[in-house]
Design a protein around this motif. Structure first.
Motif, mmCIF file in Angstrom:
data_model
loop_
_atom_site.group_PDB
_atom_site.id
_atom_site.type_symbol
_atom_site.label_atom_id
_atom_site.label_comp_id
_atom_site.label_asym_id
_atom_site.label_seq_id
_atom_site.Cartn_x
_atom_site.Cartn_y
_atom_site.Cartn_z
ATOM 1 N N GLY A 46 16.319 20.413 7.707
ATOM 2 C CA GLY A 46 17.286 21.105 8.544
ATOM 3 C C GLY A 46 16.850 21.000 9.990
ATOM 4 N N GLU A 47 16.695 22.130 10.663
ATOM 5 C CA GLU A 47 16.264 22.122 12.063
ATOM 6 C C GLU A 47 14.750 22.303 12.204
ATOM 7 O OE1 GLU A 47 18.276 21.504 14.674
ATOM 8 O OE2 GLU A 47 19.725 21.057 13.080
ATOM 9 N N ARG A 48 14.061 22.506 11.088
ATOM 10 C CA ARG A 48 12.613 22.777 11.142
ATOM 11 C C ARG A 48 11.811 21.487 11.127
ATOM 12 N NH1 ARG A 48 10.252 25.125 6.676
ATOM 13 N NH2 ARG A 48 11.905 24.249 5.363
ATOM 14 N N ASN A 49 10.790 21.411 11.977
ATOM 15 C CA ASN A 49 9.805 20.341 11.872
ATOM 16 C C ASN A 49 8.839 20.686 10.750
ATOM 17 O OD1 ASN A 49 10.712 18.694 13.950
ATOM 18 N ND2 ASN A 49 9.481 19.723 15.505
ATOM 19 N N VAL A 50 8.733 19.803 9.759
ATOM 20 C CA VAL A 50 7.892 20.117 8.601
ATOM 21 C C VAL A 50 6.799 19.083 8.373
ATOM 22 C CG1 VAL A 50 9.694 21.442 7.423
ATOM 23 C CG2 VAL A 50 9.498 18.957 7.013
ATOM 24 N N GLY A 51 6.728 18.056 9.220
ATOM 25 C CA GLY A 51 5.687 17.062 9.008
ATOM 26 C C GLY A 51 5.859 15.856 9.895
ATOM 27 N N THR A 52 5.107 14.804 9.547
ATOM 28 C CA THR A 52 5.056 13.597 10.366
ATOM 29 C C THR A 52 5.010 12.361 9.475
ATOM 30 O OG1 THR A 52 3.783 14.807 12.035
ATOM 31 C CG2 THR A 52 3.759 12.404 12.170
ATOM 32 N N VAL A 53 5.770 11.343 9.837
ATOM 33 C CA VAL A 53 5.665 10.043 9.176
ATOM 34 C C VAL A 53 4.332 9.420 9.574
ATOM 35 C CG1 VAL A 53 6.583 7.691 9.122
ATOM 36 C CG2 VAL A 53 8.132 9.639 9.017
ATOM 37 N N THR A 54 3.584 8.944 8.587
ATOM 38 C CA THR A 54 2.268 8.381 8.860
ATOM 39 C C THR A 54 2.242 6.859 8.740
ATOM 40 O OG1 THR A 54 1.684 8.786 6.541
ATOM 41 C CG2 THR A 54 1.071 10.472 8.155
ATOM 42 N N SER A 55 3.036 6.294 7.838
ATOM 43 C CA SER A 55 3.115 4.839 7.648
ATOM 44 C C SER A 55 4.539 4.491 7.243
ATOM 45 C CB SER A 55 2.153 4.364 6.545
ATOM 46 O OG SER A 55 0.808 4.651 6.853
ATOM 47 N N VAL A 56 5.031 3.338 7.705
ATOM 48 C CA VAL A 56 6.398 2.936 7.388
ATOM 49 C C VAL A 56 6.441 1.428 7.224
ATOM 50 C CG1 VAL A 56 7.050 2.783 9.825
ATOM 51 C CG2 VAL A 56 8.815 3.184 8.100
ATOM 52 N N ALA A 57 7.311 0.947 6.334
ATOM 53 C CA ALA A 57 7.397 -0.492 6.073
ATOM 54 C C ALA A 57 8.738 -0.838 5.464
ATOM 55 C CB ALA A 57 6.273 -0.931 5.128
ATOM 56 N N GLN A 58 9.072 -2.119 5.529
ATOM 57 C CA GLN A 58 10.219 -2.672 4.824
ATOM 58 C C GLN A 58 9.694 -3.303 3.547
ATOM 59 O OE1 GLN A 58 13.411 -2.471 6.060
ATOM 60 N NE2 GLN A 58 14.331 -3.469 4.300
ATOM 61 N N HIS A 59 10.006 -2.686 2.405
ATOM 62 C CA HIS A 59 9.534 -3.200 1.123
ATOM 63 C C HIS A 59 10.503 -4.242 0.603
ATOM 64 C CE1 HIS A 59 8.435 -3.152 -3.190
ATOM 65 N NE2 HIS A 59 7.230 -2.852 -2.734
ATOM 66 N N TYR A 60 9.973 -5.279 -0.031
ATOM 67 C CA TYR A 60 10.818 -6.406 -0.432
ATOM 68 C C TYR A 60 11.800 -6.052 -1.545
ATOM 69 C CZ TYR A 60 7.927 -7.314 -4.624
ATOM 70 O OH TYR A 60 7.275 -7.223 -5.834
ATOM 71 N N GLU A 61 11.552 -4.956 -2.276
ATOM 72 C CA GLU A 61 12.482 -4.520 -3.320
ATOM 73 C C GLU A 61 13.172 -3.211 -2.978
ATOM 74 O OE1 GLU A 61 10.758 -6.410 -7.473
ATOM 75 O OE2 GLU A 61 10.051 -4.419 -6.856
ATOM 76 N N MET A 62 12.430 -2.249 -2.432
ATOM 77 C CA MET A 62 12.961 -0.904 -2.218
ATOM 78 C C MET A 62 13.603 -0.709 -0.853
ATOM 79 S SD MET A 62 10.134 1.562 -4.044
ATOM 80 C CE MET A 62 8.699 0.780 -3.309
ATOM 81 N N GLY A 63 13.425 -1.652 0.054
ATOM 82 C CA GLY A 63 13.945 -1.467 1.398
ATOM 83 C C GLY A 63 13.001 -0.621 2.238
ATOM 84 N N ARG A 87 0.827 -1.213 0.000
ATOM 85 C CA ARG A 87 0.000 0.000 0.000
ATOM 86 C C ARG A 87 0.859 1.260 0.000
ATOM 87 N NH1 ARG A 87 -1.555 3.779 3.593
ATOM 88 N NH2 ARG A 87 -0.580 2.754 5.391
ATOM 89 N N ILE A 88 1.877 1.289 0.837
ATOM 90 C CA ILE A 88 2.754 2.451 0.911
ATOM 91 C C ILE A 88 3.453 2.683 -0.422
ATOM 92 C CG2 ILE A 88 4.877 3.322 1.994
ATOM 93 C CD1 ILE A 88 3.906 1.835 4.567
ATOM 94 N N ALA A 89 3.956 1.607 -1.029
ATOM 95 C CA ALA A 89 4.642 1.734 -2.314
ATOM 96 C C ALA A 89 3.702 2.212 -3.409
ATOM 97 C CB ALA A 89 5.264 0.392 -2.703
ATOM 98 N N ALA A 90 2.388 1.963 -3.249
ATOM 99 C CA ALA A 90 1.391 2.408 -4.228
ATOM 100 C C ALA A 90 0.886 3.817 -3.949
ATOM 101 C CB ALA A 90 0.214 1.433 -4.232
#
Length: 360
Positions: free
Chosen positions: A290-307, A214-217
């Protein structure tokens, strides 16, 4: 509370946490399962998901007045997606929609089902509709390919990433090279009592595999990419979940104003993470320029091809070529961004130039 899936008794099953609690995160070999799911040889147990039904002769016209999607002419067996918005245009519910000619089926996240059924019941008034939360009676099974043996089951086919009638793409990538094309997606409705028998000895993949694909898509998920301020433009959901030419519904004014005259304040982005650390940041980690907060990670995964890969929601003003850093506690991860939603998304009236292409 979600009832644990009977498939958790399969050898090697490790239960998922968070939004996917109740089903297996994996069955002992996450990357191998992911390859099999991508190839269409494995299916994924999504029986923790919510299922809400709307029956009665007024069901489609009624849902049409409430939602962002054009539903009055929804043919039996055709799949679509709808959003229910606040007056400010913020996403409150996101449902995968399928009608069988007598009943409209709304497939939702586990946390959505009871609140959605309650909200719909409060909106009934005198119309001929009946709403039921049937999550306990039905399971959902996901696949990247049609399963011929299940041809008698109701199946929702994800419209992503195709731009639907009345929709609009905010993506920089042309539609014919959108990574979502590499992940066709089908969700089968299976009676809960028949879940084990229906799957039989078919290979299973866990929810980690489904999330990575899903993340890769670049496919947003309610409760992951959304928060209490999210508007559809930020996630490129105008392509599949919004009909820009339909009649009035709650939140429509914001949809039209941002699309025609303004810009969404944030944008969804795909992150390729530095894989040298052999760990993954947690969802919710800060994204920094840099030193600025600009957002948030919402989903994370280890993809079988992309890492290691992630989706994040960041400020629209972040430069498209800026290398970002994901900070999980004290652990930094270098992140190369790939544009999903164009930085100049919106303001289509009088548009001549920019990242964004015209309507499909």
């Amino acid at each position: 509370m979600t009832t644990p899936s009977p498939l958790l008794s399969r050898p090697g099953a490790v239960e998922a946490a968070g939004a996917d609690a109740g089903v297996a995160a994996h069955y002992g070999a996450p990357l191998r399962e992911q390859r099999a799911l991508a190839a269409g040889t494995a299916v994924v147990d999504l029986s923790h998901r919510g299922v809400v039904t709307v029956s009665g002769p007024d069901r489609l016209s009624w849902l049409n007045t409430l939602s962002s999607q054009q539903l009055t002419d929804l043919a039996p067996g055709r799949s679509t997606e709808l959003l229910l918005l606040s007056v400010q245009g913020r996403i409150e519910f996101d449902a995968r929609v399928l009608d069988d000619g007598a009943t409209t089926w709304l497939l939702v996240e586990a946390a959505e089902a009871a609140p959605l059924a309650d909200w719909l019941n409060r909106m009934k008034f005198m119309l001929r509709v009946e709403i039921a939360d049937v999550s306990a009676e039905w399971g959902v099974v996901g696949s990247t390919r049609p399963v011929p043996e299940w041809s008698g089951l109701l199946v929702w086919e994800d419209p992503w990433p195709h731009v639907g009638p009345g929709g609009y793409s905010y993506a920089v990538a042309a539609e014919d090279v959108h990574p979502g094309l590499e992940r066709p997606w089908y969700e089968y409705l299976v009676p809960a009592a028949e879940l084990e028998a229906t799957i039989g000895d078919r290979p299973l993949a866990g929810s980690l595999a489904a999330e990575a694909l899903r993340i890769a898509a670049w496919r947003p998920r309610w409760g992951a990419e959304t928060d209490d301020k999210t508007i559809p433009h930020e996630l490129d959901l105008l392509r599949t979940a919004v009909h820009l030419a339909k009649g009035c519904y709650k939140g429509q004014e914001t949809i039209a104003r941002v699309h025609n005259l303004g810009h969404p304040p944030r944008r969804l982005v795909f992150l390729q993470l530095d894989g040298s650390q052999h760990t993954l940041p947690a969802a919710g980690s800060a994204v920094k320029a840099g030193e600025r907060n600009v957002g948030t990670v919402t989903s994370v995964a280890q993809h079988y091809e992309m890492g290691p890969v992630a989706l994040a929601v960041i400020k629209r003003s972040v430069a498209p070529d800026e290398v970002l850093t994901v900070l999980d506690g004290d652990e930094p991860y270098t992140a190369a961004q790939e544009l999903i939603v164009a930085p100049d998304a919106g303001q289509v009236v009088g548009r001549q130039t920019g990242f964004l292409r015209g309507p499909r």
